[in-house]
Every structure is written in C-alpha cells, then in structure tokens.
Design a protein around this motif. Structure first.
Motif, PDB file in Angstrom:
ATOM      1  N   THR A  20       0.812  -1.421  -0.084  1.00  0.00           N
ATOM      2  CA  THR A  20      -0.030   0.104  -0.051  1.00  0.00           C
ATOM      3  C   THR A  20       0.840   1.288   0.014  1.00  0.00           C
ATOM      4  O   THR A  20       0.332   2.213  -0.286  1.00  0.00           O
ATOM      5  N   GLY A  21       2.114   1.149   0.342  1.00  0.00           N
ATOM      6  CA  GLY A  21       2.961   2.410   0.386  1.00  0.00           C
ATOM      7  C   GLY A  21       4.543   2.039   0.305  1.00  0.00           C
ATOM      8  O   GLY A  21       4.790   0.931   0.807  1.00  0.00           O
ATOM      9  N   ILE A  22       5.207   2.875  -0.091  1.00  0.00           N
ATOM     10  CA  ILE A  22       6.644   2.481  -0.252  1.00  0.00           C
ATOM     11  C   ILE A  22       7.386   4.067   0.042  1.00  0.00           C
ATOM     12  O   ILE A  22       7.083   5.000  -0.446  1.00  0.00           O
ATOM     13  N   ASP A  23       8.504   3.822   0.966  1.00  0.00           N
ATOM     14  CA  ASP A  23       9.069   5.140   1.197  1.00  0.00           C
ATOM     15  C   ASP A  23      10.511   4.871   1.102  1.00  0.00           C
ATOM     16  O   ASP A  23      11.203   4.074   1.672  1.00  0.00           O
ATOM     17  N   ALA A  24      10.882   5.689   0.266  1.00  0.00           N
ATOM     18  CA  ALA A  24      12.246   5.442  -0.165  1.00  0.00           C
ATOM     19  C   ALA A  24      13.233   6.645   0.796  1.00  0.00           C
ATOM     20  O   ALA A  24      13.172   7.702   0.533  1.00  0.00           O
ATOM     21  N   LEU A  25      13.852   5.859   1.647  1.00  0.00           N
ATOM     22  CA  LEU A  25      14.826   6.666   2.332  1.00  0.00           C
ATOM     23  C   LEU A  25      16.065   6.606   2.005  1.00  0.00           C
ATOM     24  O   LEU A  25      16.578   6.186   0.937  1.00  0.00           O
ATOM     25  N   SER A  26      17.272   7.452   2.568  1.00  0.00           N
ATOM     26  CA  SER A  26      18.414   7.571   2.223  1.00  0.00           C
ATOM     27  C   SER A  26      19.170   6.337   1.903  1.00  0.00           C
ATOM     28  O   SER A  26      19.872   5.949   0.785  1.00  0.00           O
ATOM     29  N   ASN A  27      19.110   5.269   2.900  1.00  0.00           N
ATOM     30  CA  ASN A  27      19.659   4.299   2.795  1.00  0.00           C
ATOM     31  C   ASN A  27      18.884   2.812   2.825  1.00  0.00           C
ATOM     32  O   ASN A  27      19.582   1.930   2.893  1.00  0.00           O
ATOM     33  N   GLU A  28      17.789   2.975   2.693  1.00  0.00           N
ATOM     34  CA  GLU A  28      16.836   1.813   2.716  1.00  0.00           C
ATOM     35  C   GLU A  28      15.420   2.151   2.258  1.00  0.00           C
ATOM     36  O   GLU A  28      15.251   3.379   2.137  1.00  0.00           O
ATOM     37  N   VAL A  29      14.447   1.197   2.112  1.00  0.00           N
ATOM     38  CA  VAL A  29      13.174   1.592   1.546  1.00  0.00           C
ATOM     39  C   VAL A  29      12.304   0.631   2.395  1.00  0.00           C
ATOM     40  O   VAL A  29      12.381  -0.439   2.805  1.00  0.00           O
ATOM     41  N   ARG A  30      11.183   1.391   3.118  1.00  0.00           N
ATOM     42  CA  ARG A  30      10.148   0.790   3.813  1.00  0.00           C
ATOM     43  C   ARG A  30       9.031   0.753   3.105  1.00  0.00           C
ATOM     44  O   ARG A  30       8.650   1.370   2.128  1.00  0.00           O
ATOM     45  N   ILE A  31       8.498  -0.637   3.335  1.00  0.00           N
ATOM     46  CA  ILE A  31       7.341  -1.260   2.737  1.00  0.00           C
ATOM     47  C   ILE A  31       6.103  -1.424   3.794  1.00  0.00           C
ATOM     48  O   ILE A  31       6.367  -2.092   4.673  1.00  0.00           O
ATOM     49  N   ARG A  32       4.952  -0.661   3.177  1.00  0.00           N
ATOM     50  CA  ARG A  32       3.701  -0.898   3.971  1.00  0.00           C
ATOM     51  C   ARG A  32       2.886  -1.906   3.131  1.00  0.00           C
ATOM     52  O   ARG A  32       2.502  -1.824   2.063  1.00  0.00           O
ATOM     53  N   THR A  33       2.347  -2.885   3.863  1.00  0.00           N
ATOM     54  CA  THR A  33       1.274  -3.860   3.316  1.00  0.00           C
ATOM     55  C   THR A  33       0.017  -3.799   3.957  1.00  0.00           C
ATOM     56  O   THR A  33      -0.207  -3.399   5.227  1.00  0.00           O
ATOM     57  N   ARG A  34      -0.862  -4.840   3.471  1.00  0.00           N
ATOM     58  CA  ARG A  34      -1.997  -5.283   4.181  1.00  0.00           C
ATOM     59  C   ARG A  34      -2.316  -6.535   3.361  1.00  0.00           C
ATOM     60  O   ARG A  34      -2.323  -6.686   2.088  1.00  0.00           O
ATOM     61  N   ALA A  35      -3.160  -7.408   4.039  1.00  0.00           N
ATOM     62  CA  ALA A  35      -3.654  -8.684   3.709  1.00  0.00           C
ATOM     63  C   ALA A  35      -4.922  -8.474   2.993  1.00  0.00           C
ATOM     64  O   ALA A  35      -5.477  -7.636   3.259  1.00  0.00           O
ATOM     65  N   VAL A  36      -5.278  -9.328   2.008  1.00  0.00           N
ATOM     66  CA  VAL A  36      -6.080  -9.324   1.018  1.00  0.00           C
ATOM     67  C   VAL A  36      -6.770 -10.498   1.127  1.00  0.00           C
ATOM     68  O   VAL A  36      -6.117 -11.425   1.234  1.00  0.00           O
ATOM     69  N   SER A  37      -7.986 -10.745   0.648  1.00  0.00           N
ATOM     70  CA  SER A  37      -8.805 -12.062   0.830  1.00  0.00           C
ATOM     71  C   SER A  37      -8.754 -12.647  -0.520  1.00  0.00           C
ATOM     72  O   SER A  37      -8.997 -12.118  -1.346  1.00  0.00           O
ATOM     73  N   PRO A  38      -8.523 -14.308  -0.417  1.00  0.00           N
ATOM     74  CA  PRO A  38      -8.712 -14.752  -1.878  1.00  0.00           C
ATOM     75  C   PRO A  38      -9.916 -14.650  -2.419  1.00  0.00           C
ATOM     76  O   PRO A  38     -10.942 -14.439  -1.774  1.00  0.00           O
ATOM     77  N   LYS A  39     -10.392 -15.334  -3.354  1.00  0.00           N
ATOM     78  CA  LYS A  39     -11.680 -15.342  -4.150  1.00  0.00           C
ATOM     79  C   LYS A  39     -12.401 -16.433  -3.503  1.00  0.00           C
ATOM     80  O   LYS A  39     -11.891 -17.449  -3.070  1.00  0.00           O
ATOM     81  N   ASP A  40     -13.705 -16.015  -3.259  1.00  0.00           N
ATOM     82  CA  ASP A  40     -14.574 -16.839  -2.780  1.00  0.00           C
ATOM     83  C   ASP A  40     -15.105 -17.835  -3.747  1.00  0.00           C
ATOM     84  O   ASP A  40     -14.766 -18.010  -4.786  1.00  0.00           O
ATOM     85  N   ASP A  41     -15.940 -18.813  -3.194  1.00  0.00           N
ATOM     86  CA  ASP A  41     -16.320 -19.988  -4.214  1.00  0.00           C
ATOM     87  C   ASP A  41     -16.938 -19.627  -5.446  1.00  0.00           C
ATOM     88  O   ASP A  41     -17.115 -20.496  -6.369  1.00  0.00           O
ATOM     89  N   SER A  42     -17.627 -18.481  -5.429  1.00  0.00           N
ATOM     90  CA  SER A  42     -18.399 -18.128  -6.559  1.00  0.00           C
ATOM     91  C   SER A  42     -17.557 -17.632  -7.740  1.00  0.00           C
ATOM     92  O   SER A  42     -17.903 -17.435  -8.781  1.00  0.00           O
TER      93      SER A  42
END
Length: 491
Positions: A170-192
């Motif tokens: 969901t977001g990426i922060d490019a810092l001087s010597n590293e890169v921070r990543i933010r995420t979140r879980a998503v749900s798989p497709k349902d049976d339909s």
C-alpha cells in the motif's frame, strides 16, 4: 531485497537479483494468490521475434537479448518451445505498404529468415490462410509464459527467496539508505469466483470548476469510495452519485451499457471493500517494483510521478481444439496498425495443440481479473477522469467499437477471424484465456509502448514494458537489476 509483483517481470527481477547477488535475501510481494495470476498468465504465448521494434532502440536491443536468454532457458528447463513460424497477412494495398515497413524493420533488427511471400507461398505455409500478401517469420515460436514464470519462481525459492501472496503493498518510502514497505492482507476469491480482495482505489477529487481539461486527480488510497461529493461512490440505494457520477451520466446516460452498469451497481456489496489493516512490512536495502496494472498508483504512493497513467483493458480469447485447430499450423496474424492498436487479430496454435483466436480488447471496468465481468467504480472513475484517456479514445473510436462489437457478438467475431482463415470450422469454439491488462497512456493520449523505468534512491519501478515484454523478460530483468545495483552502489 524486495520485489513487488509476481508476474513474469517481477519473478525475472527476483531471479536476476539472486544471480548477481547470490547472498541476497529476496522477498517477493504480490496481492494475488500465486505466480502470474494477472496479465502474465493470460497471453497467447507468442515468443516475439522482434519484427516491429524500432531499429536501434532499447526495445530492439531488449528483444534481441531477450531471445538470446529465453530460448536456452526454455531448453535447459525442459519447458515447451515450438518454433512454428508466423504469417503476418495483408488484406489490401494499404496493409501491404505497412507490411513493407515491417519487413524493413525486421531486417534491421536481424530477425532470421524473415521474407515476403505471395499468395501461393502463403498457402503452402498455411493452407488455411487468405490474403493478398504476407510477411513470413519462420522462427517465431510459441511457449507457455505462465510455466516460464513458475520456473523462474522456483529458482528464486531454491536460492532462498520467499513469496508473500495475498499481500498488497500500500505504500513505499524511499529513504536515504533503505526502503520501507507497508502492506495489508487481502482475501482470496470466494467459491463463486468473485473476488473479495480490494485493489488500489482512488479518492477522485476535481481540483476546481475551472479545470479546462476536466482532469480528475487521483490520490492512492487503500480503500474504495470516499465522503467527498466529488467522489464517484455508491449510494445506499445503489447507483452513482457525486460530481464524477454526474459527469458520467451526462456523457453516457442515454447508452444502454451505462444503464445496465447502473442496474448492476445496485448489487455492489461489501465484498468489494478491503478487510486488512495496513502494517509495516519492514525495511529493505533495495526494492524493485513491477506491478503492471497498479504501477501508476504505487508510483504516486512512493513519491514518484503518476505519468504514464494506466488504463485497464479487458482481453479475451476463444479456443478451438483438434481436429478443427489443426487447420492452422503456426501463427496467422493481422498487420499491426499504429492508428488502430486494438484491432489486432491472431490465430495461434498453442503448445498443447489447441488454437487461440482473438483477442477481443476493450476498456475494462476495473483493474483486477474479476473486472472482466465486474465493475470497480474507483478504477472506472480513474480512467474516465483522466483527460489523456479521452484524447486517446477520441482517436480510437472505431477500434474500440469493433472490440466491443466482437466481444458482444459471436458472429461478428467469427467474421473477423474468417477474413484470415475463411474455411476455419468454428462450430466448436469455446472460451479461452481472459484477463485485464494495463495500457500506459500519457497526458497527450498517446500509447506508451516502450520500457519505462523510474527510480528514486534505492527504489526502482518498472512502469511499462514493451509489447513483447514476456519474451524480453529475462533481458529486462538483466537491464533493470544491473542499473539498480549500480545506482545503489552494489556494483
């Protein structure tokens, strides 16, 4: 190291990191449930010979280098590779002129064995083919790019890399010597078969009433909809509301397809809303991004330019099996037309012996695979709110109409196919691969067709790949990883 995206480009990038830095710890993030579940897994499998690349360009270099790397890789991995040849067939004198230009490019790109053939030789090569003249590329081949992506992913795992699926960055922060990543879980497709996972959506805000372009600026968010009246949203009673909704209704309110869309929105439910909370996924020494359909939004979320924008297009194929499929030996295709980019016609034998027919290409209603049949208001609004889209659409009305006509009418689709193979038995035609692919478009409404890479510190994003991106995947990875490591001081 981290790679965002597990399509063929993403896993090729991850593999290349492990080749150049064997001790690297690589993590691959993808919002899908597995490898190549988006556009990489829905292609005709053509190993492009580099016929139409601009001679001397980076794309031409990548096409040639891509073949040099891909063919030995397929052989070494025991993956399917069938050199079946391709006929690019002209139906009239205007197309013959474009065919001459294509031959000039192909020869400049050192495509082996390429030549013009007349009607008689065309029939010898492909008895089913019809046209006034054709360009023949005898070494154009077919493979299974989904299997290629799986093989590349296996190499990444063997080198100690890991994959985090159903994990949306969901977001990426490019810092001087590293890169921070933010995420979140998503749900798989349902049976339909309906997906409850959320894509990146947008807060669509009109900057002012005097915005002469009618430009709607999108800001990446990890939810759908919003409270602002400028936002296209779903009311409690269903239907579009807000300023963008009014704009869409003004433009399309009298169209049957728009009325049907509004009716379908009544059934739009909470399954389309996100369920996971955003979390910090850690910091990395280097991050490479290849997310295709979401590349512009993730670029903005990373502090990079939104351009080129991505507009989603639905691409569907039909399929024939033996014995009808045996009427075509290799690949029969139309002459590319830069003015009508979505009128391509392809008849291609697959590595399993079937015959793919298509594609039907038209604007998609969202950026996920479920958008082939579902509506995503945020995605639809992002396309319709982008002034470059309208400039592009104005120049491609006929092509778009033909795509919709072929998708809606089996007889119209068969008519189109039979221009190239009039005696083909289509009685047993069934649905083939379908998916949503992203087309990069600039603010002038021009398609962006070449490799576009942007970088900020230790963050590198692949924003667009050439048409033959799958064929060139190993070369693109080599090129991008080498540059990224050099920029980060690792080479």
């Amino acid at each position: 190291m981290a790679v965002v995206g597990a399509g063929i480009i993403g896993v090729a990038l991850a593999r290349e990191i492990t080749r150049q830095l064997p001790d690297a710890e690589v993590t691959v993030f993808d919002r899908g449930p597995g490898i190549a579940t988006a556009q990489s897994g829905h292609t005709a499998g053509i190993v492009h010979a580099g016929l139409d690349a601009e001679p001397g360009s980076l794309d031409a270099t990548l096409a040639r280098r891509g073949l040099e790397l891909l063919i030995p890789y397929l052989v070494g991995q025991g993956l399917a590779y069938r050199e079946c040849g391709q006929l690019v067939v002209a139906q009239n004198t205007d197309e013959v002129d474009r065919l001459d230009d294509l031959l000039t490019r192909a020869k400049a790109n050192d495509v082996p064995g390429v030549r013009m053939v007349d009607r008689a030789e065309m029939r010898e090569i492909e008895p089913a083919a019809r046209g006034v003249q054709a360009l023949y590329s005898p070494h154009t081949a077919i493979t299974d790019f989904e299997a290629v992506a799986e093989a590349l992913a296996s190499e990444v795992r063997d080198a100690g890399g890991r994959f985090r699926f159903l994990t949306e960055v969901t977001g990426i922060d490019a810092l001087s010597n590293e890169v921070r990543i933010r995420t979140r879980a998503v749900s798989p497709k349902d049976d339909s078969g309906a997906s409850s996972e959320s894509g990146y959506s947008t807060d669509l805000v009109v900057e002012s009433d005097s915005d002469v372009d009618g430009e709607v600026h999108d800001r990446p968010r990890t939810y759908r909809g919003g409270e602002d009246e400028a936002v296209a949203d779903v009311s409690a009673r269903g239907g579009l509301r807000g300023r963008l909704g009014d704009e869409l209704r003004t433009r399309f309110g009298d169209k049957d397809w728009f009325k049907q869309a509004e009716d379908r929105i009544d059934g739009w439910s909470d399954r389309n809303r996100p369920t996971g909370a955003e979390v910090d996924a850690g910091t990395f020494d280097l991050v490479l991004v290849a997310v295709g359909l979401q590349s512009d939004r993730l670029a903005v979320a990373s502090g990079l330019s939104a351009d080129p924008r991505i507009v989603p297009f639905s691409t569907t194929y039909s399929r024939l099996v033996a014995p009808a499929a045996e009427a075509v030996h290799g690949i029969i295709s139309s002459v590319p037309d830069p003015e009508e980019p979505f009128e391509e016609t392809v008849l291609a034998r697959t590595v399993t012996g079937g015959l793919l027919l298509g594609p039907n290409t038209h604007i998609a209603l969202g950026r996920s695979d479920s958008s082939v049949g579902d509506i995503d208001l945020g995605d639809l609004g992002a396309s319709f709110g982008f002034s470059g889209f309208w400039k592009f659409a104005k120049r491609n009305v006929r092509s778009a109409a033909e795509g919709v006509r072929s998708a809606a009418s089996t007889s119209a689709f068969v008519e189109r196919i039979r221009k190239y193979a009039p005696d083909l038995d289509t009685a047993g035609m069934a649905a083939g691969p379908k998916g949503v692919s992203g087309q990069a478009i600039d603010g002038k409404g021009e398609l962006v067709t070449g490799l576009v890479v942007t970088a900020r510190g230790r963050l590198t994003q692949v924003r667009n790949t050439p048409r033959a991106g799958a064929t060139s995947a190993l070369a693109i990875a080599e090129h991008v990883v080498t540059a990224a490591l050099k920029s980060a001081g690792r080479r």
